[in-house]
Design a protein around this motif. Sequence first.
Motif, PDB file in Angstrom:
ATOM      1  N   MET A   1       0.844  -1.198   0.000  1.00  0.00           N
ATOM      2  CA  MET A   1       0.000   0.000   0.000  1.00  0.00           C
ATOM      3  C   MET A   1       0.873   1.238   0.000  1.00  0.00           C
ATOM      4  SD  MET A   1      -2.774   1.175   2.888  1.00  0.00           S
ATOM      5  CE  MET A   1      -3.565   2.772   2.802  1.00  0.00           C
ATOM      6  N   GLU A   2       0.590   2.160  -0.905  1.00  0.00           N
ATOM      7  CA  GLU A   2       1.327   3.409  -0.952  1.00  0.00           C
ATOM      8  C   GLU A   2       0.518   4.505  -0.270  1.00  0.00           C
ATOM      9  OE1 GLU A   2       4.370   3.737  -2.031  1.00  0.00           O
ATOM     10  OE2 GLU A   2       4.486   1.639  -2.629  1.00  0.00           O
ATOM     11  N   PHE A   3       1.185   5.485   0.271  1.00  0.00           N
ATOM     12  CA  PHE A   3       0.486   6.624   0.865  1.00  0.00           C
ATOM     13  C   PHE A   3       1.284   7.877   0.612  1.00  0.00           C
ATOM     14  CE2 PHE A   3       3.532   5.555   4.045  1.00  0.00           C
ATOM     15  CZ  PHE A   3       3.795   6.704   4.753  1.00  0.00           C
ATOM     16  N   ASP A   4       0.632   9.015   0.752  1.00  0.00           N
ATOM     17  CA  ASP A   4       1.273  10.293   0.482  1.00  0.00           C
ATOM     18  C   ASP A   4       2.093  10.709   1.684  1.00  0.00           C
ATOM     19  OD1 ASP A   4       2.051  12.801  -0.231  1.00  0.00           O
ATOM     20  OD2 ASP A   4       0.046  13.683  -0.296  1.00  0.00           O
ATOM     21  N   GLY A   5       3.398  10.521   1.618  1.00  0.00           N
ATOM     22  CA  GLY A   5       4.265  10.865   2.738  1.00  0.00           C
ATOM     23  C   GLY A   5       4.507  12.340   2.899  1.00  0.00           C
ATOM     24  N   SER A   6       4.013  13.174   1.953  1.00  0.00           N
ATOM     25  CA  SER A   6       4.253  14.620   2.045  1.00  0.00           C
ATOM     26  C   SER A   6       3.540  15.231   3.233  1.00  0.00           C
ATOM     27  CB  SER A   6       3.799  15.314   0.748  1.00  0.00           C
ATOM     28  OG  SER A   6       2.392  15.178   0.576  1.00  0.00           O
ATOM     29  N   ARG A   7       2.476  14.556   3.709  1.00  0.00           N
ATOM     30  CA  ARG A   7       1.721  15.098   4.840  1.00  0.00           C
ATOM     31  C   ARG A   7       2.021  14.363   6.140  1.00  0.00           C
ATOM     32  NH1 ARG A   7      -2.198  18.687   3.577  1.00  0.00           N
ATOM     33  NH2 ARG A   7      -2.720  18.954   1.387  1.00  0.00           N
ATOM     34  N   LEU A   8       2.964  13.434   6.074  1.00  0.00           N
ATOM     35  CA  LEU A   8       3.307  12.665   7.259  1.00  0.00           C
ATOM     36  C   LEU A   8       4.818  12.623   7.400  1.00  0.00           C
ATOM     37  CD1 LEU A   8       2.137  10.840   9.515  1.00  0.00           C
ATOM     38  CD2 LEU A   8       2.489   8.906   7.978  1.00  0.00           C
ATOM     39  N   ASP A   9       5.318  13.096   8.511  1.00  0.00           N
ATOM     40  CA  ASP A   9       6.754  13.147   8.733  1.00  0.00           C
ATOM     41  C   ASP A   9       7.216  11.784   9.244  1.00  0.00           C
ATOM     42  OD1 ASP A   9       9.366  13.715   9.295  1.00  0.00           O
ATOM     43  OD2 ASP A   9       8.951  15.563  10.398  1.00  0.00           O
ATOM     44  N   ALA A  10       7.397  10.850   8.294  1.00  0.00           N
ATOM     45  CA  ALA A  10       7.791   9.501   8.669  1.00  0.00           C
ATOM     46  C   ALA A  10       9.145   9.483   9.358  1.00  0.00           C
ATOM     47  CB  ALA A  10       7.806   8.608   7.428  1.00  0.00           C
ATOM     48  N   ALA A  11      10.069  10.328   8.898  1.00  0.00           N
ATOM     49  CA  ALA A  11      11.404  10.369   9.495  1.00  0.00           C
ATOM     50  C   ALA A  11      11.326  10.712  10.977  1.00  0.00           C
ATOM     51  CB  ALA A  11      12.270  11.388   8.750  1.00  0.00           C
ATOM     52  N   ARG A  12      10.533  11.715  11.305  1.00  0.00           N
ATOM     53  CA  ARG A  12      10.403  12.115  12.710  1.00  0.00           C
ATOM     54  C   ARG A  12       9.738  11.033  13.533  1.00  0.00           C
ATOM     55  NH1 ARG A  12       6.349  13.958  15.584  1.00  0.00           N
ATOM     56  NH2 ARG A  12       5.040  14.231  13.740  1.00  0.00           N
ATOM     57  N   LEU A  13       8.685  10.414  12.990  1.00  0.00           N
ATOM     58  CA  LEU A  13       7.975   9.381  13.729  1.00  0.00           C
ATOM     59  C   LEU A  13       8.891   8.209  14.072  1.00  0.00           C
ATOM     60  CD1 LEU A  13       4.563   9.247  11.818  1.00  0.00           C
ATOM     61  CD2 LEU A  13       4.959  10.116  14.121  1.00  0.00           C
ATOM     62  N   VAL A  14       9.639   7.734  13.086  1.00  0.00           N
ATOM     63  CA  VAL A  14      10.515   6.584  13.311  1.00  0.00           C
ATOM     64  C   VAL A  14      11.619   6.939  14.295  1.00  0.00           C
ATOM     65  CG1 VAL A  14      12.176   5.012  12.232  1.00  0.00           C
ATOM     66  CG2 VAL A  14       9.997   5.534  11.083  1.00  0.00           C
ATOM     67  N   LYS A  15      12.209   8.112  14.118  1.00  0.00           N
ATOM     68  CA  LYS A  15      13.311   8.509  14.984  1.00  0.00           C
ATOM     69  C   LYS A  15      12.842   8.671  16.431  1.00  0.00           C
ATOM     70  CE  LYS A  15      16.213  11.337  13.213  1.00  0.00           C
ATOM     71  NZ  LYS A  15      16.882  12.554  12.680  1.00  0.00           N
ATOM     72  N   GLU A  16      11.688   9.337  16.624  1.00  0.00           N
ATOM     73  CA  GLU A  16      11.184   9.547  17.981  1.00  0.00           C
ATOM     74  C   GLU A  16      10.800   8.222  18.633  1.00  0.00           C
ATOM     75  OE1 GLU A  16       8.052  12.391  17.998  1.00  0.00           O
ATOM     76  OE2 GLU A  16       9.376  14.103  17.590  1.00  0.00           O
ATOM     77  N   ALA A  17      10.196   7.316  17.845  1.00  0.00           N
ATOM     78  CA  ALA A  17       9.819   6.014  18.400  1.00  0.00           C
ATOM     79  C   ALA A  17      11.056   5.217  18.783  1.00  0.00           C
ATOM     80  CB  ALA A  17       8.984   5.246  17.379  1.00  0.00           C
TER      81      ALA A  17
END
Length: 247
Positions: A1-17
């Motif tokens: 499944m693809e999603f629009d990462g432009s509205r979701l800061d995946a880098a920040r989420l992974v790093k903070e987790a």
Amino acid sequence: MEFDGSRLDAARLVKEARHAARQTQAKLAGRAGVSRGTVAAIESGTRKPSWEMLTGLLAAAGKQMRIDLEPLDEDVRSAMAAQAGDTSAADDLSMTVSLMEGLTDLAYRFEGLAAAAVLGAPLPLAEPIELVLPDTPEGVDWLAALVRTGAAAVTPAGRSYHLDGVTSAKGVALLVELGEGGRFLLEIWLRVFTVRFVPASEAERAVTVVGEHGPLRVQPLHEIETTDRNAARVLRLLREQAQDARG
């Protein structure tokens, strides 16, 4: 499944987790079944993960995402524009304050969402209303005198019964001691307040808003905090609006 990462800061989420789980990139990668280079690329923002990969990485760090639907920011801005010039919250609260004899002589302040409503946020003036009093002899004497009139009742936070005998500094000290976090409920003129004593320097940091029945002292907008997500978004947009007005 693809999603629009432009509205979701995946880098920040992974790093903070990962940091919250006290894991290295290698350890997180091993638990998620991907290479360390993949984790590094996602955290640097050079790679946008699929939805499955993102949720898998977060799960490997002991976290999960929850997505809620909320009104568009533009809808909230429209509500704020419609609220502009509406002083009903300040007028309503100022009426009660006018009946709390002597309160205006103290460096008190209203806080939280009540302060936000008075400052123009399209939020209800919901009870209990947060009120802080200066931790000074004057503040303590004011509360004791108010209870002595019989017009007010106080209940330690976390308890279900009114506390009698709060007619002196000693009684006020017991009230604060029994309440969770030093807080207590103050019921007066069909209104309920959550009250706590704070250092006078903190209570003095206030913005004055004029209501129909007199001025009110409220917490500055930039200090207001809330755990309510919708209210937090309203506060963010209200702050942005204030910042834009200042240029």
